[in-house]
Design an enzyme around this catalytic site. Structure first.
Site, PDB file in Angstrom:
ATOM      1  N   ASP A 188       0.834  -1.212   0.000  1.00  0.00           N
ATOM      2  CA  ASP A 188       0.000   0.000   0.000  1.00  0.00           C
ATOM      3  C   ASP A 188       0.864   1.256   0.000  1.00  0.00           C
ATOM      4  OD1 ASP A 188       0.910  -0.181   2.604  1.00  0.00           O
ATOM      5  OD2 ASP A 188      -1.060  -0.027   3.547  1.00  0.00           O
ATOM      6  N   SER A 189       2.187   1.080   0.089  1.00  0.00           N
ATOM      7  CA  SER A 189       3.109   2.193  -0.109  1.00  0.00           C
ATOM      8  C   SER A 189       2.973   2.784  -1.503  1.00  0.00           C
ATOM      9  CB  SER A 189       4.552   1.741   0.125  1.00  0.00           C
ATOM     10  OG  SER A 189       4.845   0.559  -0.604  1.00  0.00           O
ATOM     11  N   GLU A 245      -1.699  -5.450   8.870  1.00  0.00           N
ATOM     12  CA  GLU A 245      -0.935  -4.895   9.979  1.00  0.00           C
ATOM     13  C   GLU A 245      -1.619  -5.177  11.312  1.00  0.00           C
ATOM     14  OE1 GLU A 245       0.729  -1.090   7.339  1.00  0.00           O
ATOM     15  OE2 GLU A 245      -0.285  -0.735   9.262  1.00  0.00           O
ATOM     16  N   GLU A 274       8.999  -4.194  11.149  1.00  0.00           N
ATOM     17  CA  GLU A 274       9.414  -2.903  10.591  1.00  0.00           C
ATOM     18  C   GLU A 274       9.904  -1.958  11.668  1.00  0.00           C
ATOM     19  OE1 GLU A 274       7.970   0.754   7.667  1.00  0.00           O
ATOM     20  OE2 GLU A 274       6.732  -1.045   7.837  1.00  0.00           O
TER      21      GLU A 274
END
Length: 279
Positions: free
Chosen positions: A49-50, A120, A186
């Site tokens: 989705d970046s 996430e 991350e």
């Protein structure tokens, strides 16, 4: 894409079996040409989705939609034959309920050919992960810095220092127990990343974590120097294609203004004149 075309791609169970073995190589992709370039070299290609920030100029990933993910997922799928494609579930597509998550995950996989989805969240998403896995949706988990939660995290900060380390450890154990086949760590401290990697039975995929993780992932535009809005500490630039591209564009503009382009080799001759018949 046909099943035959993708039969050589690894499956989630294959990725899980790589725990403790040869490091897993992963990059993001959003387009067919980029997917084609990385297909022979990556085990996993993530449609992240970046894409919202990298290709659409959005300030964060929060405005990314299902439609955007499906569009880019289809494009990436057309460029892959060897690597497994995983696709991100965008913000708002899975948090409300397990049923909502299943409906949207199934749509993403059905319409793009992805082999798995990524979402996430740690302990609070474990029930949803288990729900999906039990219904045939392989899940890559993502903990630590979770970009969809930057408003509650207070920005793109390192996660897992001090008392927060135990929370992150429990997040990792929860997603592993729920059935995730791998987990992205991350922006987590190196020591904690190594402890998590040693404590769970699924591969850890690091981004700003540790070389001791079971694999690594980067945003391809970051490592190629194409996305230059900012450069995170954990990014290694393997090329500076952004600078090369801008220089090429400047040279093109100069040639056009000076009428050096197009040259004789770039244009087409007029048709030969017709020979008049003898009177």
């Amino acid at each position: 894409m046909s099943a035959t075309a993708r039969q050589t791609a690894p499956m989630p169970v294959d990725i899980k079996s790589r725990k403790g073995g040869e490091p897993i190589v992963s990059l993001t992709a959003y387009t067919t040409p980029m997917a084609q370039m990385m297909d022979a070299h990556c085990d996993i290609v993530l449609v992240g989705d970046s894409v919202g920030m990298v290709l659409h100029g959005l300030p964060s990933t929060l405005e990314v939609t299902m439609e955007m993910m499906i569009l880019h997922g289809r494009a990436v799928s057309r460029g892959l034959s060897r690597a497994m494609m995983v696709i991100d579930m965008p913000f708002g597509s899975y948090e409300q309920s397990s049923e909502q998550a299943f409906e949207n995950a199934a749509q993403l996989m059905r319409e793009t050919g992805a082999g798995a989805v990524k979402l996430e969240g740690g302990q609070h998403m474990a029930q949803t992960i288990e729900f999906l896995v039990q219904r045939g949706i392989p899940v890559m988990a993502h903990i630590g810095l979770t970009p969809q939660s930057i408003n509650t995290l207070g920005g793109y900060k390192v996660q897992g220092r001090g008392p927060q380390a135990e929370v992150l450890m429990q997040d990792a154990k929860a997603v592993a127990a729920a059935g995730a086949f791998s987990v992205v760590l991350e922006k987590t401290p190196q020591g904690l990343s190594d402890e998590i990697t040693a404590s769970i039975d699924i591969p850890t995929i690091g981004i700003g974590a540790s070389a001791g993780c079971d694999g690594q992932i980067l945003v391809v535009d970051d490592m190629l120097g194409l996305f230059t809005a900012f450069k995170a500490k954990f990014v290694k630039r393997y090329a500076d294609l952004g600078d090369l591209g801008e220089a090429a564009i400047a040279a093109y503009a100069a040639d056009v203004r000076a009428r050096r382009f197009p040259g004789p080799e770039h244009v087409f001759a007029d048709a030969a004149p017709k020979v008049k018949a003898a009177q």
